[in-house]
Design an enzyme around this catalytic site. Structure first.
Site, short mmCIF file in Angstrom:
data_model
loop_
_atom_site.label_atom_id
_atom_site.label_comp_id
_atom_site.label_asym_id
_atom_site.label_seq_id
_atom_site.Cartn_x
_atom_site.Cartn_y
_atom_site.Cartn_z
N THR A 74 0.84 -1.20 0.00
CA THR A 74 0.00 0.00 0.00
C THR A 74 0.88 1.25 0.00
O THR A 74 0.67 2.18 -0.79
CB THR A 74 -0.93 0.01 1.24
N THR A 243 13.77 4.80 10.55
CA THR A 243 14.70 3.73 10.92
C THR A 243 14.22 2.40 10.35
O THR A 243 13.04 2.05 10.47
CB THR A 243 14.80 3.63 12.45
N CYS A 329 -22.55 -8.88 0.60
CA CYS A 329 -22.87 -9.14 2.00
C CYS A 329 -21.61 -9.32 2.84
O CYS A 329 -21.67 -9.30 4.06
CB CYS A 329 -23.75 -10.38 2.10
C1 LIG Z 1 -2.49 -6.26 -5.66
C2 LIG Z 1 -2.29 -5.75 -4.28
N1 LIG Z 1 -1.78 -4.53 -4.09
C3 LIG Z 1 -1.58 -4.03 -2.86
C4 LIG Z 1 -1.92 -4.74 -1.72
C5 LIG Z 1 -1.68 -4.13 -0.37
O1 LIG Z 1 -0.63 -4.77 0.27
P1 LIG Z 1 -0.21 -4.46 1.78
O2 LIG Z 1 -1.23 -5.11 2.62
O3 LIG Z 1 1.12 -5.07 1.94
O4 LIG Z 1 -0.19 -2.99 1.95
C6 LIG Z 1 -2.46 -6.00 -1.87
C7 LIG Z 1 -2.88 -6.80 -0.68
O5 LIG Z 1 -4.04 -7.12 -0.51
C8 LIG Z 1 -2.65 -6.52 -3.18
O6 LIG Z 1 -3.18 -7.74 -3.36
S1 FES Z 2 -26.35 -8.90 4.01
FE1 FES Z 2 -26.90 -9.40 2.00
S2 FES Z 2 -28.62 -10.72 2.31
FE2 FES Z 2 -28.00 -10.23 4.32
#
Ligand SMILES: Cc1ncc(COP(=O)(O)O)c(C=O)c1O
Ligand code: FES
Lengths: 405, 127
Positions: A74, A243, A329
């Site tokens: 991220t 660091t 959901c």
């Molecule tokens: C394609 C992709 N990009 C970025 C991330 C984010 O990674 P991180 O959790 O190490 O920040 C993920 C994780 O779900 C991912 O699958």
């Molecule tokens: S949350 Fe989608 S049916 Fe209940």
């Protein structure tokens, strides 16, 4: 066989015990700050970091000086996109990305757009979730400063034609960032051959520790510059202050080394297991649809929509198997997966999707158990589904006037 | 998210799952929701002398939606039409301990009850 079974390796992965062994000395015994230049504690830490940097660079065919440590993918995505945009603002402010990127990329682009700092083109994908390189070419303007396209998708596992995109980027003189978080360590990555200028990845997806990732930043042909997004001591060649977390970096390095050594056998093993899982389910369940590309797909990914049953209820019926679903959901927003929607998968089928993510520690026995459980629960829930009943009676569900609420 | 024991119980052991023939005498059918929303509930009642003698459901939706409709059929049985009208989604929320994000599943169950009762009424009136 121990329950529950972990089949959600796209979200994160269990740490390899060999990685933990490599990390342990760097907590208590060798605790130094890698930036301390004047004593043995610092030197030991620095040596460990530089060794890890080499292991990590080797996995993506880069030079160790091109690795910038971050807290994870991220942050790498944010640093790459915001850093390039800021550094090259005199050239332009246009970014090209795709509609199936991870939110770390999409939301970064949207945030820049909202602040008026960038204009963004979100390329659509084909029915398998693949970006067409020619679409990338056609979207480039003289204001384009960055192309950001992922290597492999985290939901459907589709692998993009990154090499072709890299070639176009080079031709047009535009920088190419690739979020390779799901691909690194699973399929071969070569930043030279693929023409990648910036590459994001994360340790916890490849049996390493959480909280550490990297951004590859090309040093030659061209030399890529990014504006730091955090002020401080100027670590990581001024690109990312703070660091260095030495134990995490050592673990990341070890994880990369293991992936490099074992990728060929591991990907063959996982592909065979995944294919068996897919065949075992599809043989018994009608109207089960594969999401993503049939062949250009990560070895450990399987994403299937089971018509007439809802994803969360499927997960609930398989409580002893850890899986994920694109159903609304299961999401906080009550919107079904935007990735599946981008492929043109109908909303109903997006609600019915299950993602299986295999990993290093899964066994054949676990796959057998999963096949059995999936068949059981889909059959049970279809018995319970008014949609299945109607479909069996020959009602065209599309023609029904639903009383939406 | 963790499910309450009652939701899990209804999900694993659904009460009164199934269907009546729609045109059967005294049967009222309510179908609410839409596949695009990820939830469709079918609730049916069988009425004799103004009393619901039997009820059945089929649900496409999450575990809470299935549990809500299963519970609804349990509650409907033995009630008069008038008593059934009074079942509120908040009663279902309370009984099943539904979290805020799952309240709409209980609303759907209340809607399904109302729709089944209305359907029964309509059929009775047209006789
Ligand atoms: C394609 C992709 N990009 C970025 C991330 C984010 O990674 P991180 O959790 O190490 O920040 C993920 C994780 O779900 C991912 O699958
Ligand atoms: S949350 Fe989608 S049916 Fe209940």
């Amino acid at each position: 066989m121990k329950l529950p079974i972990f089949l959600d390796n796209h979200s994160t992965s269990p740490m390899d015990p060999r990685v933990l062994d490599a990390m342990l000395p760097y907590f208590v015994e060798k605790f130094g700050n890698a930036a301390s230049r004047n004593h043995a504690f610092g030197w030991a830490a620095e040596e460990a970091v530089e060794n890890a940097r080499k292991q990590i660079a080797k996995l993506i065919k880069a030079d160790s000086k091109e690795i910038v440590f971050t807290s994870g993918a991220t942050e790498s995505d944010n640093l790459a996109i915001k850093g390039v945009l800021e550094m090259y603002k005199d050239k332009g402010n246009h970014i090209i990305t795709s509609s199936t990127e991870h939110r770390a990329v999409i939301d970064t682009a949207k945030a820049l757009e909202a602040k008026g700092k960038a204009t963004v083109t979100y390329l659509s994908v084909d029915k398998y979730g693949m970006v067409n390189p020619e679409d990338v070419r056609n979207a480039i303007t003289d204001k384009t400063v960055l192309i950001s396209v992922m290597l492999a998708n985290n939901e459907i596992g589709t692998i993009n034609p990154v090499k072709e995109i890299g070639k176009i980027a080079k031709e047009k003189g535009v920088l190419f960032h690739c979020d390779a978080t799901q691909g690194v360590g699973k399929i071969p990555v070569d930043v030279q051959e693929m023409g990648i200028d910036l590459l994001s990845f994360s340790a916890h997806k490849i049996y390493g520790p959480k909280g550490i990732g990297a951004l590859y930043v090309r040093k030659k042909n061209p030399r890529v510059r990014i504006a730091a997004q955090m002020d401080g001591g100027g670590h990581e060649r001024g690109m990312r202050s703070g660091t260095l977390p030495v134990p995490l970096i050592v673990g990341f390095g070890k994880a990369c080394e293991l992936c490099e050594q074992e990728m060929a056998t591991e990907s063959a093993r996982l592909t065979a297991m995944r294919d068996r899982l897919q065949a075992g389910i599809m043989k018994e369940i009608d109207e089960a649809y594969l999401n993503g590309h049939p062949t250009q797909r990560l070895p450990h990914n399987l994403n299937i929509s089971f018509a007439y049953v809802e994803g969360e209820s499927l997960l609930m019926g398989m409580k002893d198997i850890a899986l994920s679903s694109g159903s609304a959901c299961t999401s906080a927003t009550l919107e079904p997966s935007y990735v599946l929607r981008a492929l043109g998968v109908g909303v109903e089928l997006a609600h019915s999707s299950i993602r299986f993510g295999l990993g290093r520690f899964n066994t054949d026995e676990e796959i057998d158990y999963t096949i059995k459980k999936v068949i059981e629960i889909v059959t049970k829930l279809r018995e319970m589904s008014p949609l299945y009943e109607m479909a069996k009676e020959g009602v065209d569900l599309k023609s029904v006037q639903w009383a939406a609420h | 998210m963790a499910y309450s024991d009652k939701v899990v119980d209804h999900f694993n052991n659904p009460r009164n799952m199934g269907s009546f023939k729609k045109d059967e005498d005294g049967v009222g059918t309510g179908m609410v929701g839409a596949p695009e929303c990820g939830d469709v509930m079918k609730l049916q009642i069988k009425v004799q002398n103004d009393t619901i003698v039997d009820a059945k459901f089929k649900t496409f939706g999450c575990g809470s939606a299935i549990a809500s409709s299963s519970l609804a059929t349990e509650w409907l049985k033995g009630k008069t039409i008038e008593e059934a009208q009074k079942i509120k989604n908040t009663d279902i929320v309370q009984e099943l301990n539904l979290p805020p994000v799952k309240i709409h599943c209980s609303v759907l169950a209340e809607d399904a009850i109302k729709a089944a009762l209305a359907d029964y009424q309509k059929k009775a009136d047209s006789k």
